[in-house]
Design an enzyme around this catalytic site. Sequence first.
Site, PDB file in Angstrom:
ATOM      1  N   ARG A  66      55.935  -2.062  15.041  1.00 38.02           N
ATOM      2  CA  ARG A  66      56.732  -0.831  14.968  1.00 38.02           C
ATOM      3  C   ARG A  66      55.801   0.381  14.978  1.00 38.02           C
ATOM      4  O   ARG A  66      55.107   0.662  14.008  1.00 38.02           O
ATOM      5  CB  ARG A  66      57.584  -0.833  13.691  1.00 38.02           C
ATOM      6  CG  ARG A  66      58.322   0.459  13.409  1.00 38.02           C
ATOM      7  CD  ARG A  66      59.512   0.690  14.299  1.00 38.02           C
ATOM      8  NE  ARG A  66      60.544  -0.339  14.108  1.00 38.02           N
ATOM      9  CZ  ARG A  66      61.675  -0.389  14.823  1.00 38.02           C
ATOM     10  NH1 ARG A  66      61.895   0.506  15.776  1.00 38.02           N
ATOM     11  NH2 ARG A  66      62.555  -1.347  14.599  1.00 38.02           N
ATOM     12  N   ARG A  89      56.596  -6.892  24.832  1.00 41.92           N
ATOM     13  CA  ARG A  89      55.988  -6.326  23.625  1.00 41.92           C
ATOM     14  C   ARG A  89      55.743  -7.378  22.534  1.00 41.92           C
ATOM     15  O   ARG A  89      55.123  -7.072  21.524  1.00 41.92           O
ATOM     16  CB  ARG A  89      56.855  -5.196  23.070  1.00 41.92           C
ATOM     17  CG  ARG A  89      58.213  -5.662  22.593  1.00 41.92           C
ATOM     18  CD  ARG A  89      59.141  -4.522  22.221  1.00 41.92           C
ATOM     19  NE  ARG A  89      60.370  -5.072  21.654  1.00 41.92           N
ATOM     20  CZ  ARG A  89      61.024  -4.539  20.639  1.00 41.92           C
ATOM     21  NH1 ARG A  89      60.587  -3.426  20.092  1.00 41.92           N
ATOM     22  NH2 ARG A  89      62.116  -5.097  20.177  1.00 41.92           N
ATOM     23  N   HIS A 167      57.252   3.151  25.148  1.00 37.83           N
ATOM     24  CA  HIS A 167      58.015   3.596  23.967  1.00 37.83           C
ATOM     25  C   HIS A 167      57.073   4.359  23.015  1.00 37.83           C
ATOM     26  O   HIS A 167      56.721   3.885  21.933  1.00 37.83           O
ATOM     27  CB  HIS A 167      58.605   2.357  23.280  1.00 37.83           C
ATOM     28  CG  HIS A 167      59.741   2.623  22.346  1.00 37.83           C
ATOM     29  ND1 HIS A 167      59.724   3.629  21.422  1.00 37.83           N
ATOM     30  CD2 HIS A 167      60.928   1.992  22.186  1.00 37.83           C
ATOM     31  CE1 HIS A 167      60.858   3.611  20.723  1.00 37.83           C
ATOM     32  NE2 HIS A 167      61.603   2.619  21.174  1.00 37.83           N
ATOM     33  N   ASP A 212      69.276  10.081  20.096  1.00 39.76           N
ATOM     34  CA  ASP A 212      68.976   8.886  20.896  1.00 39.76           C
ATOM     35  C   ASP A 212      69.544   9.122  22.289  1.00 39.76           C
ATOM     36  O   ASP A 212      70.711   8.849  22.556  1.00 39.76           O
ATOM     37  CB  ASP A 212      69.590   7.651  20.245  1.00 39.76           C
ATOM     38  CG  ASP A 212      69.118   6.347  20.881  1.00 39.76           C
ATOM     39  OD1 ASP A 212      68.364   6.418  21.879  1.00 39.76           O
ATOM     40  OD2 ASP A 212      69.510   5.271  20.405  1.00 39.76           O
ATOM     41  N   GLU A 271      59.701   8.910  25.298  1.00 43.95           N
ATOM     42  CA  GLU A 271      59.294   7.769  26.112  1.00 43.95           C
ATOM     43  C   GLU A 271      59.394   8.102  27.594  1.00 43.95           C
ATOM     44  O   GLU A 271      60.316   8.809  28.009  1.00 43.95           O
ATOM     45  CB  GLU A 271      60.201   6.575  25.793  1.00 43.95           C
ATOM     46  CG  GLU A 271      60.325   6.304  24.293  1.00 43.95           C
ATOM     47  CD  GLU A 271      61.499   5.413  23.940  1.00 43.95           C
ATOM     48  OE1 GLU A 271      61.795   4.493  24.730  1.00 43.95           O
ATOM     49  OE2 GLU A 271      62.116   5.622  22.876  1.00 43.95           O
TER      50      GLU A 271
END
Length: 314
Positions: A66, A89, A167, A212, A271
């Site tokens: 994270r 990832r 990201h 978002d 991103e």
Amino acid sequence: MSSEMVYVERRKGINGLDKVILREIRGSSAEVYFYGGHVTSWKNDHGEELLFLSSKAIFQPPKAIRGGIPICFPQFSNLGPLEPHGFARNRIWTEDPDPPPFPTSSSNKAYIDLILKPSDEDVKTWPHRYEFRLRVTLGPGGDLMLTSRIRNNNTDGKSFSFTFAYHNYFSVSDISEVRIEGLETVDYLDNQKDRQRYTEQGDAITFESEVDKIYVHAPTKIAILDHEKKRTFVLRKDGLPDAVVWNPWDKRAKAISDLGDEDYKHMLCVETAAIEKPITLKPGEEWKGRQELSAVPSSYCSGQLDPKKVLLGG
């Protein structure tokens, strides 16, 4: 005592995971874990950390790390049948022994080439043969560059499609004191409203609640101004038409197990991505997506920095 500069150092990281540290002559550095092909640190020549890493980040496969710069491939978020953000990832990448030639500056000595190929497990859920090559470069001025090359190696004649994102988690002083320039008047899909389409209003993006959004056809240059740190991050992107802006704010942050309750105040995800229109490759075709991140001092608070000049090439 050798004074020879070590630009690339291979070491063991947290929980014994392999990583490399890239260093530049003026003192900047970056850290890349082979797990996830994941950049976990990027420091300027003063040793200041520029990326956010969660206080509860778990460096334990198969959990993704994270913070830093996770790579979302072959699926962004839940836009498809795979696990959210795909599997790149949380796979172990290997060093690429024979990378294709890169048209890069010969002055760049701090870089690492990684490669990911499908495992037998991956083929069960995403039945395609591919090669994903990643070069992470730290430039002499401290700029961080990530270049991805994805090739379709299918032998059955089948094309495949994917969505993609770098990201980026940036470290900010206080999310309430940050603004983003460059996405004005751009259309976006609001992930909090079933991805309905809107047009960004106002002359900058500021933050006072959860955000978002997927910005479609975003410009090639975006700036993040951190008033308190008097720092501006500049993102440049190529082959990545979209951009995502995300901050979970307080309620959502508390629901994310590997994010500290107060972490949202000091992070901002901007991103670079290819989401709205998936990339489709025929056998033998290759796609390339590149981003360059730089951090420049700014004195925007005193009115000396015009963010438009930053965006237009200042």
